[in-house]
Design a protein around this motif. Structure first.
Motif, PDB file in Angstrom:
ATOM      1  N   GLN A  17       0.821  -1.209   0.000  1.00 51.44           N
ATOM      2  CA  GLN A  17       0.000   0.000   0.000  1.00 51.44           C
ATOM      3  C   GLN A  17       0.855   1.259   0.000  1.00 51.44           C
ATOM      4  N   SER A  18       1.963   1.243   0.719  1.00 52.16           N
ATOM      5  CA  SER A  18       2.870   2.396   0.751  1.00 52.16           C
ATOM      6  C   SER A  18       3.441   2.687  -0.637  1.00 52.16           C
ATOM      7  N   ASP A  21       0.596   4.093  -2.744  1.00 57.11           N
ATOM      8  CA  ASP A  21       0.307   5.476  -2.339  1.00 57.11           C
ATOM      9  C   ASP A  21       1.356   6.441  -2.889  1.00 57.11           C
ATOM     10  N   PHE A  22       2.620   6.040  -2.834  1.00 56.31           N
ATOM     11  CA  PHE A  22       3.691   6.893  -3.352  1.00 56.31           C
ATOM     12  C   PHE A  22       3.525   7.138  -4.849  1.00 56.31           C
ATOM     13  N   LYS A  24       0.815   6.925  -6.647  1.00 53.04           N
ATOM     14  CA  LYS A  24      -0.366   7.773  -6.861  1.00 53.04           C
ATOM     15  C   LYS A  24      -0.027   9.235  -6.570  1.00 53.04           C
ATOM     16  N   LYS A  25       0.670   9.464  -5.469  1.00 53.38           N
ATOM     17  CA  LYS A  25       1.037  10.830  -5.070  1.00 53.38           C
ATOM     18  C   LYS A  25       1.890  11.498  -6.141  1.00 53.38           C
ATOM     19  N   GLU A  26       2.762  10.733  -6.775  1.00 51.35           N
ATOM     20  CA  GLU A  26       3.633  11.272  -7.818  1.00 51.35           C
ATOM     21  C   GLU A  26       2.940  11.365  -9.174  1.00 51.35           C
ATOM     22  N   GLY A  27       1.704  10.872  -9.260  1.00 46.63           N
ATOM     23  CA  GLY A  27       0.946  10.929 -10.505  1.00 46.63           C
ATOM     24  C   GLY A  27       1.431   9.908 -11.527  1.00 46.63           C
TER      25      GLY A  27
END
Length: 68
Positions: A17-18, A21-22, A24-27
């Motif tokens: 998940q981490s 999430d990373f 996704k955060k960076e697009g």
């Protein structure tokens, strides 16, 4: 867009998940592929290669894609 293949060996679902999430955060668009899916794919490829060998040896007749 260029595709980059990364192998990761997370120890638990939280690490997976981490990573997700990373990204996704960076697009960054990504796809998670489970090891079982990959092993199934390899198995199908090996089976197909076996069928090709049998066709080449005359042990199996060719079949057309339309028949599948």
């Amino acid at each position: 867009m260029k595709t980059l293949r990364i192998k990761a060996y997370p120890k638990n679902k939280q690490q997976i998940q981490s990573i997700a999430d990373f990204l996704k955060k960076e697009g960054i668009e990504f796809e998670l592929v489970e090891k079982e899916e990959f092993l199934e794919f390899i198995s199908e490829v090996k089976s197909s290669l076996g069928q090709i060998k049998q066709i080449q040896e005359g042990k199996q007749k060719k079949s057309w894609q339309k028949t599948f």
